[in-house]
Design a protein around this motif. Structure first.
Motif, PDB file in Angstrom:
ATOM      1  N   UNK A   1       0.826  -1.204   0.000  1.00 36.11           N
ATOM      2  CA  UNK A   1       0.000   0.000   0.000  1.00 36.11           C
ATOM      3  C   UNK A   1       0.864   1.258   0.000  1.00 36.11           C
ATOM      4  N   UNK A   2       0.380   2.299  -0.664  1.00 28.47           N
ATOM      5  CA  UNK A   2       1.051   3.598  -0.696  1.00 28.47           C
ATOM      6  C   UNK A   2       0.294   4.568   0.202  1.00 28.47           C
ATOM      7  N   UNK A   3       1.005   5.156   1.142  1.00 26.56           N
ATOM      8  CA  UNK A   3       0.390   6.125   2.049  1.00 26.56           C
ATOM      9  C   UNK A   3       0.310   7.484   1.362  1.00 26.56           C
ATOM     10  N   UNK A   4      -0.886   8.052   1.328  1.00 28.46           N
ATOM     11  CA  UNK A   4      -1.116   9.366   0.730  1.00 28.46           C
ATOM     12  C   UNK A   4      -1.597  10.316   1.816  1.00 28.46           C
ATOM     13  N   UNK A   5      -0.759  11.294   2.166  1.00 28.88           N
ATOM     14  CA  UNK A   5      -1.107  12.265   3.198  1.00 28.88           C
ATOM     15  C   UNK A   5      -1.533  13.584   2.559  1.00 28.88           C
ATOM     16  N   UNK A   6      -2.689  14.125   2.940  1.00 22.46           N
ATOM     17  CA  UNK A   6      -3.094  15.427   2.417  1.00 22.46           C
ATOM     18  C   UNK A   6      -2.085  16.512   2.777  1.00 22.46           C
ATOM     19  N   UNK A   7      -1.848  17.412   1.854  1.00 25.63           N
ATOM     20  CA  UNK A   7      -0.936  18.531   2.080  1.00 25.63           C
ATOM     21  C   UNK A   7      -1.754  19.781   2.387  1.00 25.63           C
ATOM     22  N   UNK A   8      -1.462  20.406   3.518  1.00 25.03           N
ATOM     23  CA  UNK A   8      -2.212  21.588   3.934  1.00 25.03           C
ATOM     24  C   UNK A   8      -1.315  22.818   3.857  1.00 25.03           C
ATOM     25  N   UNK A   9      -1.908  23.937   3.473  1.00 32.24           N
ATOM     26  CA  UNK A   9      -1.160  25.190   3.350  1.00 32.24           C
ATOM     27  C   UNK A   9      -2.094  26.349   3.664  1.00 32.24           C
ATOM     28  N   UNK A  10      -1.576  27.562   3.538  1.00 31.27           N
ATOM     29  CA  UNK A  10      -2.376  28.771   3.736  1.00 31.27           C
ATOM     30  C   UNK A  10      -2.611  29.446   2.393  1.00 31.27           C
ATOM     31  N   UNK A  11      -3.879  29.695   2.103  1.00 31.28           N
ATOM     32  CA  UNK A  11      -4.252  30.392   0.876  1.00 31.28           C
ATOM     33  C   UNK A  11      -4.617  31.834   1.212  1.00 31.28           C
ATOM     34  N   UNK A  12      -4.114  32.784   0.405  1.00 30.92           N
ATOM     35  CA  UNK A  12      -4.320  34.201   0.711  1.00 30.92           C
ATOM     36  C   UNK A  12      -5.110  34.952  -0.350  1.00 30.92           C
ATOM     37  N   UNK A  13      -5.678  34.237  -1.325  1.00 25.73           N
ATOM     38  CA  UNK A  13      -6.388  34.949  -2.388  1.00 25.73           C
ATOM     39  C   UNK A  13      -7.800  34.420  -2.645  1.00 25.73           C
ATOM     40  N   UNK A  14      -8.374  33.678  -1.682  1.00 25.56           N
ATOM     41  CA  UNK A  14      -9.727  33.156  -1.861  1.00 25.56           C
ATOM     42  C   UNK A  14     -10.758  33.841  -0.972  1.00 25.56           C
ATOM     43  N   UNK A  15     -10.345  34.278   0.205  1.00 24.48           N
ATOM     44  CA  UNK A  15     -11.270  34.893   1.145  1.00 24.48           C
ATOM     45  C   UNK A  15     -10.770  36.277   1.540  1.00 24.48           C
ATOM     46  N   UNK A  16     -11.751  37.195   1.754  1.00 25.24           N
ATOM     47  CA  UNK A  16     -11.416  38.579   2.096  1.00 25.24           C
ATOM     48  C   UNK A  16     -12.309  39.044   3.245  1.00 25.24           C
ATOM     49  N   UNK A  17     -11.704  39.744   4.162  1.00 22.73           N
ATOM     50  CA  UNK A  17     -12.461  40.406   5.223  1.00 22.73           C
ATOM     51  C   UNK A  17     -12.604  41.864   4.825  1.00 22.73           C
TER      52      UNK A  17
ATOM     53  N   UNK B   1     -12.130  44.290   2.328  1.00 24.46           N
ATOM     54  CA  UNK B   1     -11.238  44.265   1.160  1.00 24.46           C
ATOM     55  C   UNK B   1      -9.865  43.701   1.493  1.00 24.46           C
ATOM     56  N   UNK B   2      -9.695  43.275   2.731  1.00 24.20           N
ATOM     57  CA  UNK B   2      -8.396  42.781   3.174  1.00 24.20           C
ATOM     58  C   UNK B   2      -8.307  41.269   2.961  1.00 24.20           C
ATOM     59  N   UNK B   3      -7.257  40.797   2.265  1.00 21.73           N
ATOM     60  CA  UNK B   3      -7.095  39.346   2.074  1.00 21.73           C
ATOM     61  C   UNK B   3      -7.002  38.628   3.415  1.00 21.73           C
ATOM     62  N   UNK B   4      -7.675  37.497   3.487  1.00 15.64           N
ATOM     63  CA  UNK B   4      -7.730  36.712   4.720  1.00 15.64           C
ATOM     64  C   UNK B   4      -7.089  35.346   4.498  1.00 15.64           C
ATOM     65  N   UNK B   5      -6.121  34.998   5.336  1.00 16.09           N
ATOM     66  CA  UNK B   5      -5.493  33.683   5.220  1.00 16.09           C
ATOM     67  C   UNK B   5      -6.491  32.594   5.604  1.00 16.09           C
ATOM     68  N   UNK B   6      -6.484  31.520   4.828  1.00 22.28           N
ATOM     69  CA  UNK B   6      -7.388  30.407   5.092  1.00 22.28           C
ATOM     70  C   UNK B   6      -6.691  29.099   4.746  1.00 22.28           C
ATOM     71  N   UNK B   7      -7.026  28.054   5.473  1.00 20.10           N
ATOM     72  CA  UNK B   7      -6.448  26.745   5.202  1.00 20.10           C
ATOM     73  C   UNK B   7      -6.917  26.230   3.845  1.00 20.10           C
ATOM     74  N   UNK B   8      -6.027  25.501   3.172  1.00 20.67           N
ATOM     75  CA  UNK B   8      -6.373  24.896   1.879  1.00 20.67           C
ATOM     76  C   UNK B   8      -5.610  23.590   1.729  1.00 20.67           C
ATOM     77  N   UNK B   9      -6.266  22.585   1.180  1.00 17.82           N
ATOM     78  CA  UNK B   9      -5.610  21.323   0.836  1.00 17.82           C
ATOM     79  C   UNK B   9      -5.096  21.480  -0.590  1.00 17.82           C
ATOM     80  N   UNK B  10      -3.765  21.591  -0.745  1.00 20.50           N
ATOM     81  CA  UNK B  10      -3.184  21.934  -2.043  1.00 20.50           C
ATOM     82  C   UNK B  10      -2.535  20.758  -2.766  1.00 20.50           C
ATOM     83  N   UNK B  11      -2.592  19.561  -2.194  1.00 17.35           N
ATOM     84  CA  UNK B  11      -1.977  18.405  -2.838  1.00 17.35           C
ATOM     85  C   UNK B  11      -1.836  17.268  -1.853  1.00 17.35           C
ATOM     86  N   UNK B  12      -0.859  16.396  -2.091  1.00 12.64           N
ATOM     87  CA  UNK B  12      -0.621  15.294  -1.166  1.00 12.64           C
ATOM     88  C   UNK B  12       0.837  14.854  -1.222  1.00 12.64           C
ATOM     89  N   UNK B  13       1.242  14.141  -0.164  1.00 12.52           N
ATOM     90  CA  UNK B  13       2.564  13.534  -0.073  1.00 12.52           C
ATOM     91  C   UNK B  13       2.407  12.022  -0.184  1.00 12.52           C
TER      92      UNK B  13
END
Length: 388
Positions: free
Chosen positions: A195-211, A213-225
């Motif tokens: 079996x191959x272990x696939x771990x989700x990769x988590x990062x901070x996205x800064x261009x999807x959510x805004x408070x 007009x101010x960009x708001x950092x938000x968690x995002x799953x951007x890939x896997x290891x």
């Protein structure tokens, strides 16, 4: 008579005092604000030392949100310790602790890419030897700063507990793309041969959510290891593993864009109720050949042309087939078994597996997938059932 009553009263008083002394009291009771409850743990590896991060919340503020959302920023406290081993790093964290640290409420564990290139299995084994840490936390890998991840504010001033980091299942149910994995599932994966272990990769996205007009950092799953036999096999971008979502049996909702001539004609919402991988040994050399069968149903979310539903189904089947083959071949090119085909060979042809040194000499080939049988059934178009 009076003397007898006095003796009886004295006897009863003695019994009462004896029972009172032996009653269990709350002598060691501590208030919730007098304890440091760790909700997430991160592991990094820098300058030949293990670095452990802890994310703790101020529960006095979290408790206030039961009746209404807080108008104030919810503070997050991050601890840091380092050492030559993982256990030494945790003990270094204790040296400057202001309150007793409680590990029982951890709901997320994050490993940095640098730490994953060490012995991830040994690190996890060391972690679980501590009795307070359970098998229930969600596990992630990351290429971002763990300190910044743990300090990221949540949207709507909600507690960080109400985020993808701590509760990824609800978001996955709405958009099934990269499946979250728990610590328990991670260990089960390690115990399965091939079996191959696939771990989700988590990062901070800064261009999807805004408070405002101010960009708001938000968690995002951007890939896997990917990990094979405790060996780090690299990071994969989300856009390069589109075929993996169809191999999961837990796909509830995933979007597929139909664009036959590089022009979008429809958006579909699909799920995978049935999937099956069959391995057959063909030819004198018994070369493994794989057949993938998928039964997919869903609905038309958006139609930009008057294309017939059956035509959409055929195009969707072709798109899914192409995504699976491309993802598999990309993995083979980099020497990674993204679909855990070796595990299927072990399950279905264990004698063949044993003859090849328990799978060690089985080599993946780009043409190993012989056939991908996809059946798409569109049942409705939003609020309306489709007429055939």
């Amino acid at each position: 008579m009076t003397y007898t009553r006095r003796i009886r009263s004295l006897f009863m008083i003695c019994i009462f005092l004896f029972l009172t002394i032996n009653l269990t009291g709350c002598w060691d009771k501590k208030n919730i604000q007098d304890l440091n409850y760790v909700t997430a743990m991160g592991v990094d590896y820098e300058n030949n030392k293990y670095v452990v991060y802890s994310q703790s919340l101020d529960f006095t503020n979290v408790a206030k949100q039961e009746s209404a959302k807080s108008k104030e920023h919810i503070p997050v406290w991050t601890g840091r310790g380092e050492g030559d081993t993982l256990d030494a790093a945790v003990n270094d964290l204790y040296t400057a602790a202001q309150l007793p640290i409680i590990w029982e409420h951890i709901s997320a564990v994050v490993f940095h890419e640098r730490a994953m290139k060490q012995n991830l299995r040994r690190m996890t084994d060391t972690m679980l030897r501590y009795h307070e840490i359970r098998f229930t936390p969600w596990v992630y890998g990351t290429r971002s700063s763990i300190k910044e991840l743990f300090a990221a504010p949540n949207t709507f001033n909600l507690s960080p507990i109400n985020s993808i980091l701590h509760q990824p299942k609800e978001v996955y149910m709405q958009q099934s793309y990269i499946q979250p994995i728990s610590l328990r599932e991670m260990f089960i994966n390690w115990l399965r041969p091939g079996s191959t272990l696939l771990l989700p990769s988590i990062s901070l996205n800064k261009d999807k959510w805004f408070e405002d007009l101010k960009p708001k950092e938000a968690y995002a799953i951007d890939g896997l290891f990917a990990m094979e036999k405790d060996q780090f096999q690299g990071w994969w971008d989300k856009k390069d593993i589109t075929g993996l979502r169809w191999a999961s049996k837990n796909v509830v909702h995933t979007a597929l864009q139909i664009e036959p001539h590089k022009k979008t004609v429809a958006m579909l919402s699909l799920n995978v109720p049935e999937s099956k991988i069959t391995v057959k040994l063909k030819g004198p050399q018994q070369i493994p050949k794989v057949t993938i069968q998928l039964l997919i149903d869903g609905s038309i979310e958006e139609a930009l042309t008057d294309m017939q539903p059956r035509k959409m189904e055929k195009l969707a089947e072709q798109n899914i087939r192409n995504e699976i083959l491309k993802t598999f071949r990309d993995g083979v090119q980099k020497g990674v078994d993204l679909f855990s085909i070796r595990e299927e060979i072990y399950r279905q042809h264990v004698n063949y597996w044993n003859r090849h040194q328990k799978g060690q000499t089985i080599r993946l080939r780009p043409d190993m997938i012989d056939h991908v049988d996809v059946r798409v059934k569109l049942k409705n178009a939003g609020m309306m059932k489709l007429r055939r």
